[in-house]
Enzyme design. Structure first.
Site, PDB file in Angstrom:
ATOM      1  N   CYS A  77       1.095  -1.121   0.257  1.00 20.57           N
ATOM      2  CA  CYS A  77      -0.108  -0.059  -0.321  1.00 20.57           C
ATOM      3  C   CYS A  77       1.132   1.398   0.006  1.00 20.57           C
ATOM      4  CB  CYS A  77      -0.528  -0.428   1.013  1.00 20.57           C
ATOM      5  SG  CYS A  77      -2.346   1.154   1.010  1.00 20.57           S
ATOM      6  N   HIS A 170      -3.227  -5.144   1.568  1.00 25.07           N
ATOM      7  CA  HIS A 170      -2.584  -5.489   3.250  1.00 25.07           C
ATOM      8  C   HIS A 170      -2.825  -6.556   3.164  1.00 25.07           C
ATOM      9  CE1 HIS A 170      -2.186  -1.201   4.444  1.00 25.07           C
ATOM     10  NE2 HIS A 170      -3.165  -0.755   3.970  1.00 25.07           N
ATOM     11  N   GLU A 172      -1.001  -7.998   5.128  1.00 25.64           N
ATOM     12  CA  GLU A 172      -1.255  -8.356   6.396  1.00 25.64           C
ATOM     13  C   GLU A 172      -2.468  -8.002   7.977  1.00 25.64           C
ATOM     14  OE1 GLU A 172      -0.456  -5.699   5.400  1.00 25.64           O
ATOM     15  OE2 GLU A 172      -0.568  -3.754   6.963  1.00 25.64           O
TER      16      GLU A 172
HETATM   17  N1  GLN Z   1      -3.428   5.673   1.069  1.00 29.78           N
HETATM   18  C1  GLN Z   1      -2.204   6.134   1.826  1.00 29.78           C
HETATM   19  C2  GLN Z   1      -0.687   6.758   1.076  1.00 29.78           C
HETATM   20  O1  GLN Z   1      -1.041   7.378  -0.120  1.00 29.78           O
HETATM   21  C3  GLN Z   1      -1.639   4.614   1.873  1.00 29.78           C
HETATM   22  C4  GLN Z   1      -2.955   3.798   2.639  1.00 29.78           C
HETATM   23  C5  GLN Z   1      -2.094   2.498   2.823  1.00 29.78           C
HETATM   24  O2  GLN Z   1      -1.559   1.977   3.017  1.00 29.78           O
HETATM   25  N2  GLN Z   1      -3.299   2.087   3.582  1.00 29.78           N
HETATM   26  O3  GLN Z   1      -0.087   7.359   1.929  1.00 29.78           O
END
Ligand code: GLN
Length: 196
Positions: A77, A170, A172
């Site tokens: 992410c 994610h 995890e």
């Molecule tokens: N939207 C976040 C970003 O761009 C990422 C969100 C997340 O890691 N759950 O940093």
């Protein structure tokens, strides 16, 4: 084999728990000099703008760039946003490890977060998993040397380039751990290939 989890901001504790549940020795990385103790590194989800600021302030940006030349990194992410060669946000200091363009929050804001089925292509098999997307980045361009490992419908959501791996979701937070197994295999084969 020990895996580090960058512990500046974000969901690093859950990655540590997941790695430990797979019997993989894992350690939280809070200082750049700890990187010399690990064979691979996880960049967790969280907030990529915040992580950029912290990484630049603490010397991690330079240290992780150097680490990446030698050892595998798995970004999830916000971690993917940092690894992507390009994003739609000029505040991100890219580590430039995977040749993709990402659109931050491309799957919507917090209220649009949810669990979605993802197809993973692992060792020639296709596996379906339920994966959590939380303000996830969307991959809008894939470079020539990038392998698509996971798809949600037609969208690429997990990618690999050289010894680096990244996902929009994610892992995890999910019951499944297939993508961690892939990362651990990547570390293992990278260690073997580089053994003197
Ligand atoms: N939207 C976040 C970003 O761009 C990422 C969100 C997340 O890691 N759950 O940093």
């Amino acid at each position: 084999m020990t895996v580090g989890v960058l512990a500046l901001q974000g969901n690093y504790e859950k990655h540590l728990e997941k790695l430990e549940s797979l019997d993989c020795p894992a350690v939280l990385i809070k200082y750049p000099n700890q990187l010399s103790q690990v064979d691979g590194l996880v960049l967790p989800g969280g907030e990529s703008t915040c992580m950029t600021l912290l990484m630049e302030k603490t010397g991690f940006h330079t240290a992780v760039s150097k680490f990446a030349k030698e050892k595998p990194i798995f970004g999830t992410c916000a971690g993917l946003v940092l690894m992507a060669s390009e994003s739609n946000d000029s505040r991100i200091a890219s580590l430039n490890l995977i040749d993709v363009t990402v659109d931050r929050n491309g799957y919507g804001r917090q209220v649009h977060s949810g669990i979605h089925p993802v197809e993973l292509k692992l060792n020639g098999h296709t596996i379906s998993e339920s994966s959590m997307f939380i303000r996830a980045p969307k991959i809008t361009r894939i470079g020539g040397n990038v392998e698509i490992i996971g798809k949600m419908g037609m969208d690429p959501v997990a990618v690999r380039q050289d010894h680096h791996l990244a996902s929009c979701f994610h892992p995890e937070m999910s019951q499944d751990s297939n993508i961690y197994s892939l990362f651990l295999e990547m570390i293992h084969s990278h260690c073997l290939a580089n053994a003197v």
